[in-house]
Every structure is written in C-alpha cells, then in structure tokens.
Design a protein around this motif. Structure first.
Motif, mmCIF file in Angstrom:
data_model
loop_
_atom_site.group_PDB
_atom_site.id
_atom_site.type_symbol
_atom_site.label_atom_id
_atom_site.label_comp_id
_atom_site.label_asym_id
_atom_site.label_seq_id
_atom_site.Cartn_x
_atom_site.Cartn_y
_atom_site.Cartn_z
ATOM 1 N N GLU A 179 46.316 33.231 42.622
ATOM 2 C CA GLU A 179 46.900 33.020 41.308
ATOM 3 C C GLU A 179 45.758 32.994 40.295
ATOM 4 O O GLU A 179 44.657 32.542 40.607
ATOM 5 N N SER A 181 44.769 32.467 35.909
ATOM 6 C CA SER A 181 45.196 32.114 34.558
ATOM 7 C C SER A 181 45.101 33.353 33.673
ATOM 8 O O SER A 181 44.257 34.232 33.905
ATOM 9 N N ARG A 213 42.768 30.323 43.637
ATOM 10 C CA ARG A 213 43.194 29.950 42.282
ATOM 11 C C ARG A 213 42.074 30.320 41.319
ATOM 12 O O ARG A 213 41.007 29.707 41.335
#
Length: 426
Positions: A179, A181, A213
């Motif tokens: 994942e 941002s 992440r």
C-alpha cells in the motif's frame, strides 16, 4: 507458466510489461484511437519503423506488442551484441519462413555497413524492421534506411501517466503486495523524469523499505539510494521545483540560482529543468521580453549539445536572464479566456468576409465577399467584422506595463478604439 514464476527474481518493470496496446500507459499520440500504431495493430499491416525516445518511454514494449499483434515470425536482436553475421542468419531464417519481423534494439549502435546490410531485405519485404533507439535517427541512422522505415517519436511519460502506472503496480496480480500514500506516489512520479522503469524500480525499493506500506519517507529514501536524491534537506522534489519557479517569477536571482544548483547536485534531470524554464519563459516572462523564449530554447539545445557539467552553465545563464527579465502573464491569462470562449461558443459562424472561397460555389454563397485586404485598404480592414456575430465585444489580451508590452500598450488601446469606431458605422 511465465518464466518469472520459476524461482527467478524478475524486476517489477518486466513483470508489468503490457501485453496489449490497451495496457500501454502514455504515448496516446501513437497508440490512441485512429493513431498510427493502433491502426497497424487493427489492420495487421505492419511496416518497417523506428521508435525513437528516451529510456523508459516504452520503445521495447511497443516493438514487442507490434510484432505480437502482427502474428508473424519474430526475432529480437540488440545492436550492442550482434553484427552482420547475425543479420545474415536472420535473413536465412526469414527465407525459410517466408518473412520475419526483426526487432532491433539500440539500432544506432550499428555502423553504416551493418545498417546497409538490412537495406535489400527491407526493400524486398523479406524483413520488416522495428528498430528502437534513444539517439536522434537524423544523425545515427543512414538516410537510405530512414527512407525505408518510418520514424515515430516517443515522449517521456508525464507525471499523470507515471502516477497511473504506479497505481497499477499496486493493484496488478503480478505487481507489488503493498500500500502507498498518494504523496509517496506523487513524489516518485515527479522524481522519475518521465522514465517508467525508474519509477517502478523506486516503488519496488520503497515497498521493501516500508515492509509493504510505502510512505513519503520510504519514497524519499528509495529515491535517495538511486540516482535521484532530491531530499537531502528533507524537502520533496516538488517543493524544490516550485521554489525554483517562484524565485524566477519573483525576480530573486540568488534564490533561483541556489535552487537550480541544489536540484542539479541532487541528481535532477537537467533536461527536465530546461523544459520547466522554457515554460517559465512563456508563462511568466511572456511578451514583456519576447527574447526570453528564444533564449530558453537555445539553453535547452546547448545543454543537449554539451551535456554535464558544461551544459549546466547554459541553464544557469538562462535562470539569471529569466529572473532579471520584466514579467507578464498577459498571454497566459488571455489564452485561458480564449479557451473558455471557445468552449462557450463552439459553433459561432465565421463572418462571411473571412471565410475561404476556393470554388465558384463558395464564392457564390458569399464566402470571402467584402474582405478588405489591409495593405490595400487599411480603413476597410478595420471596419470589417473579425469575430462571429454576437461576440464582437470580446477581449482577451491586455498588455501589462513591463518591458515590450509597455511599448505596445498604447497601440493596442488605439487599435481597439479604431475597430470599435469604424465597425459601429456612422
């Protein structure tokens, strides 16, 4: 089963290589509906061509897809590794199979005699060449070969295309299980200088650093470990380019030079910076100094000729010139207004006197009738309509008070008054 599932570590860029034109990101001017490469695929009529573009723009991918869609026997070679002997072997294979599509990467590495060896087989149609090169074919490919192979130019991928590519890498079954941002993806897209391979490599490294992440700090660290270390002081790439742009716009020479030097030292692509400076010459200096655009383009060409570090001086000279130049965004504002008017009034009829009249029929319909040629009839020229009926009062451009525009501001005012007084009649 794909070979990269057999325990071999394969880079993300290779795993995500498109398998159809519909999966290609960017290069819509070649692959979009009705565009040249799309038509070749749809009609299955493949002709010899050369794909010219920067690294990571999709040359190899497009070459493979074109050959695949043609449904013909294909052989891929790299001019870095082969010579005339391998070309002869490819010709022999083509003779056995009734034709062959030859994918030739780095075609500029072939010398004249090696390129000449291809000519008779392209002429006969035995070989269909798809060449790929990062170098200008005008200088690196023989004229005789260029005349038998159409050249198509690939552009660096813009930030939006790279962002879409990074999003795909996170969602694709063979992509990353991670994942990220939006800020991290934006930074990678902006820092990759139009190179898809570079962007995907940075994303892959950031994913490993973040344990699946990816935040802005992981993206910064990934870029810092590669060739682009934009953030040694903690600032994101887009903050630095924004600071450079605003320092030039604000006429602060020293700050502009500082941000230019900082970005070059951190590994920013000098040609990306040159393109941004050309934009500043158009957007912020504009017609306050019409010479600025010419100098900006010349500085970009000078860097392309000299490379680093010598060519960086041309960019520094340009930054000083643009920062000290008078500023005007009048054309920028006028263009926005004109675009809005074109959207609002897309079908307003062109006045009859301005229409083209190439045939007797059109002349009979009044096309071109009453047109006053300025050099023969200045007064009549000012009295005739130029904008469509109902739009006569529209104005877009307003000359500002700096530089060249200060000199023409009164002329613009006088011209508009003259148009209004003469076109309104007695």
């Amino acid at each position: 089963m794909p070979w990269y599932n057999l325990g071999v570590s394969v880079p993300l860029a290779e795993r995500l290589r498109p398998r159809s034109l519909d999966e290609v990101v960017g290069q819509e001017h070649l692959t979009g509906p009705g565009k040249p490469l799309r038509r070749m695929v749809e009609t299955r009529r493949l002709s010899s061509l050369i794909l010219w573009g920067p690294p990571g723009s999709g040359k190899t991918t497009l070459a493979r897809l074109l050959a695949q869609e043609a449904g013909r026997a294909t052989q891929a070679l790299s001019a870095v590794e082969v010579g005339v002997r391998e070309i002869r072997e490819a010709v022999a294979q083509a003779q056995r199979q009734g034709g062959l599509v030859l994918l030739l990467d780095e075609i500029h590495r072939f010398n004249k005699s090696q390129q000449d060896a291809l000519l008779p087989h392209l002429e006969s149609g035995l070989l269909t060449l798809i060449g790929a090169t990062t170098e200008n074919p005008s200088f690196e490919v023989n004229p005789a070969l260029r005349s038998r192979a159409r050249v198509y130019v690939l552009n660096p991928l813009d930030e939006a295309a790279l962002y879409r590519l990074l999003e795909r890498a996170l969602a694709h079954p063979e992509g990353l299980r991670a994942e990220a941002s939006p800020e991290a993806l934006q930074l990678i897209a902006q820092a990759s200088s139009g190179d898809a391979r570079r962007a995907l490599s940075a994303l892959e490294l950031a994913a490993s650093l973040g344990g699946g992440r990816i935040g802005i700090e992981h993206a910064k660290e990934a870029l810092g470990r590669g060739t682009l270390a934009f953030d040694k002081g903690g600032d994101a790439f887009y903050d630095l380019i924004s600071a450079l742009h605003k320092a030039v716009r604000g006429s602060h020479v020293d700050a502009a030079l500082y941000y230019l030097a900082r970005m070059l030292a951190a590994g920013a692509d000098p040609l990306y910076l040159a393109r941004r400076l050309v934009r500043i010459a158009v957007e912020d200096v504009g017609l306050a100094d019409p010479l600025a655009l010419r100098l900006a383009v010349a500085a970009k060409e000078a860097y392309e000729l000299l490379g680093s570090p010598e060519g960086e001086l041309a960019l520094a000279e340009l930054v000083v010139y643009l920062a000290l130049a008078p500023k005007s965004n009048s054309v920028y504002v006028a263009w926005e207004k004109a675009q809005q008017a074109a959207q609002r009034y897309p079908d307003s009829p062109v006045p009859l006197n301005l229409r083209n009249a190439p045939t007797a029929l059109l002349k009979g319909l009044g096309h071109g009738h009453g047109y006053a040629y300025y050099h023969d009839d200045p007064e009549g020229s000012f009295a005739q309509p130029y904008l469509p009926e109902g739009l006569e009062g529209l104005t877009f451009y307003e000359a500002h008070g700096e530089g060249w525009e200060e000199r023409v501001r009164e002329r613009l005012k006088s011209l508009r008054m003259r148009f209004r007084s003469l076109s309104s009649g007695p």
